[in-house]
Scaffold this motif. Structure first.
Motif, mmCIF file in Angstrom:
data_model
loop_
_atom_site.group_PDB
_atom_site.id
_atom_site.type_symbol
_atom_site.label_atom_id
_atom_site.label_comp_id
_atom_site.label_asym_id
_atom_site.label_seq_id
_atom_site.Cartn_x
_atom_site.Cartn_y
_atom_site.Cartn_z
ATOM 1 N N LEU A 102 1.513 -16.101 13.467
ATOM 2 C CA LEU A 102 1.606 -15.230 14.649
ATOM 3 C C LEU A 102 0.367 -15.329 15.542
ATOM 4 C CD1 LEU A 102 3.330 -12.046 13.213
ATOM 5 C CD2 LEU A 102 4.138 -13.418 15.135
ATOM 6 N N PRO A 106 4.366 -16.785 19.294
ATOM 7 C CA PRO A 106 4.977 -15.446 19.259
ATOM 8 C C PRO A 106 6.044 -15.321 18.173
ATOM 9 C CG PRO A 106 5.786 -16.672 21.153
ATOM 10 C CD PRO A 106 4.733 -17.525 20.507
ATOM 11 N N THR A 125 2.676 -23.872 24.320
ATOM 12 C CA THR A 125 1.359 -23.573 23.747
ATOM 13 C C THR A 125 0.372 -24.732 23.921
ATOM 14 O OG1 THR A 125 1.851 -24.452 21.540
ATOM 15 C CG2 THR A 125 2.460 -22.159 21.945
ATOM 16 N N HIS A 416 10.297 -17.797 28.132
ATOM 17 C CA HIS A 416 10.076 -19.028 27.384
ATOM 18 C C HIS A 416 10.895 -20.153 27.954
ATOM 19 C CE1 HIS A 416 7.517 -17.810 24.183
ATOM 20 N NE2 HIS A 416 8.137 -16.659 24.208
#
Ligand SMILES: [Mg+2]
Length: 418
Positions: A102, A106, A125, A416
């Motif tokens: 985490l 996410p 990311t 996302h």
């Protein structure tokens, strides 16, 4: 390539596996070295027939002892350490590792497959963690530093590829990856039994049709596999081409609904397999019925057993399926498989079945591999397209399905980019 890979969803997915997890946990807790010491974890040290639940890498390489071996096969030697399984402890560590994940991605980017395997979706990311390979190195190093536990990581554009590359390459190399373009070179030579999702029975059927590697399946035909194995054959064919359209993110909308479960405490101890399995079937029926009433399907089936008071202990395992289900027999099949794997003959007092990773039934009906009705309709549509426009027109069908999947994802997971 038969399929235009530019049309397929490209996610950055890691499949992270904790190497010999139970054995490694025992090493850490007992001041031993997970990579160099000889460690075996069994269900019960006092029963010679007890099943080996985990063996350290050295135990595997030097003595050939692995998960599923029996305690009496383990040589008695000063340097070999044998421990009773402590499931509660492993679950605790597993939760801590998920907490570590985490700090990288996410919640909806983590799919826990088993106590020691998880998928992480890294989309978005890159700025934070670099390329998928760099992120994988970072995650591996952090797990090692924080927990002293060795891990390996497979990297791919979808869950299927990342899992296969983990099983076949990363478990030796530490980190391994595979792109769509590399599927023929890296995945096709693999013997079928090593492919995630192909059991020995399925392998035997395929062998009988002259298929021995994943490449043989890819170079067979969709029609042939479909007519022989139905939906399973179709999925297998796509997998052989590295195509897996399962969603890259856990559906955020559905996170709050946790699970549907049902357990019983038996009035007396049960130890006959068929007696126990009858109860398991009843529980599966109740759980599945409840899920159907709520219009839900679940992808994770959990099954647990507690032994009677004087025996103590038990086991609890979860399996995450490719597809959500609310069918009694599908639940039962999974529970039975767990039961056959972990049950060691002790008398049983409590049985529990639950279904989690829930989603709405109708959301599932939109994706290619997640609903049979839709699959059948889509398969028919593909046939029609091919009949009309020739085999290459299949690409349109693939782009159609990945597009519809992207739509589903966009609908469910704001923020996302898939
Ligand atoms: Mg493992």
């Amino acid at each position: 390539m038969l399929f235009d890979v530019s049309l397929l969803p490209k996610n950055n997915i890691l499949c992270v596996d904790m190497k010999s997890f139970y054995a490694s946990c025992e090493c850490v807790d007992h001041g031993l070295d997970p990579l160099n010491d000889y460690v075996v974890v069994v269900a019960d040290k006092n029963r010679s027939g007890s099943v080996v639940l985990a063996a350290s890498p050295k135990m595997k390489s030097d003595y050939g002892i692995k998960t599923g071996s029996r305690l009496f096969e383990v040589p008695r030697h000063r340097r070999i350490h044998i421990f009773n399984a402590r499931m509660k402890r492993y679950l605790e560590v597993s939760v801590q590792i998920t907490e570590l994940f985490l700090s990288f991605v996410p919640f909806e980017a983590i799919l826990t497959y088993s106590v020691d395997e998880s998928w992480l979706t890294l989309n978005g990311t890159e700025k934070l963690h670099g390329t998928p390979r760099e992120a994988a190195q970072k995650i591996r190093r952090t797990i090692w530093k924080q927990f002293g536990l060795p891990s390996c990581i497979g990297i791919g554009p979808n869950r299927f590829i990342s899992k296969v590359v983990l099983d076949v390459y990363a478990k030796q190399q530490g980190i391994a990856d595979c792109t769509y373009e590399e599927v023929p070179q890296k995945l096709w030579p693999i013997p079928l039994r090593k492919i995630w999702g192909i059991g020995t029975k399925m392998e035997q059927h395929l062998n009988n049709l002259g298929m021995y590697t994943l490449g043989d399946v890819a170079n067979s035909s969709l029609e042939r596999l479909r007519s022989r194995f139905g939906v399973m054959g179709e999925q297998l064919y796509y997998h052989a081409w590295g195509i897996d359209l399962s969603p890259a993110f856990v559906e955020a909308n559905d996170l709050p609904q946790k699970s549907i479960g049902k357990g019983v405490t038996l009035l007396r101890d049960y130890w006959r397999e068929n007696e126990i399995l009858t109860v398991v079937l009843e529980l599966c029926e109740e759980v599945a019925k409840r899920a159907r009433q709520l219009g839900k399907v679940g992808r994770t089936v959990s099954f647990g057993v507690r032994y009677s008071h004087y025996e103590k202990g038990g086991f609890h395992q979860s399996v995450t399926l490719d597809t959500g289900t609310n069918l009694t027999m599908e639940l039962y099949r999974v529970c039975k498989r767990i039961f056959k794997k972990f049950y060691d003959g002790r008398s049983v007092r409590m049985i529990h079945v639950s279904l989690s990773n829930l989603m709405n039934e109708e959301s599932v009906q939109l994706s290619l591999f997640e609903n049979r009705e839709k699959e059948r309709t889509l398969a028919k549509a593909m046939d029609e397209i091919r009949d009309k426009f020739g085999p290459n027109a299949l690409l349109r069908a693939v782009s159609y399905t990945s597009g519809s999947l992207a739509r589903i994802r966009n609908g469910y997971i704001g923020g996302h980019k898939a």
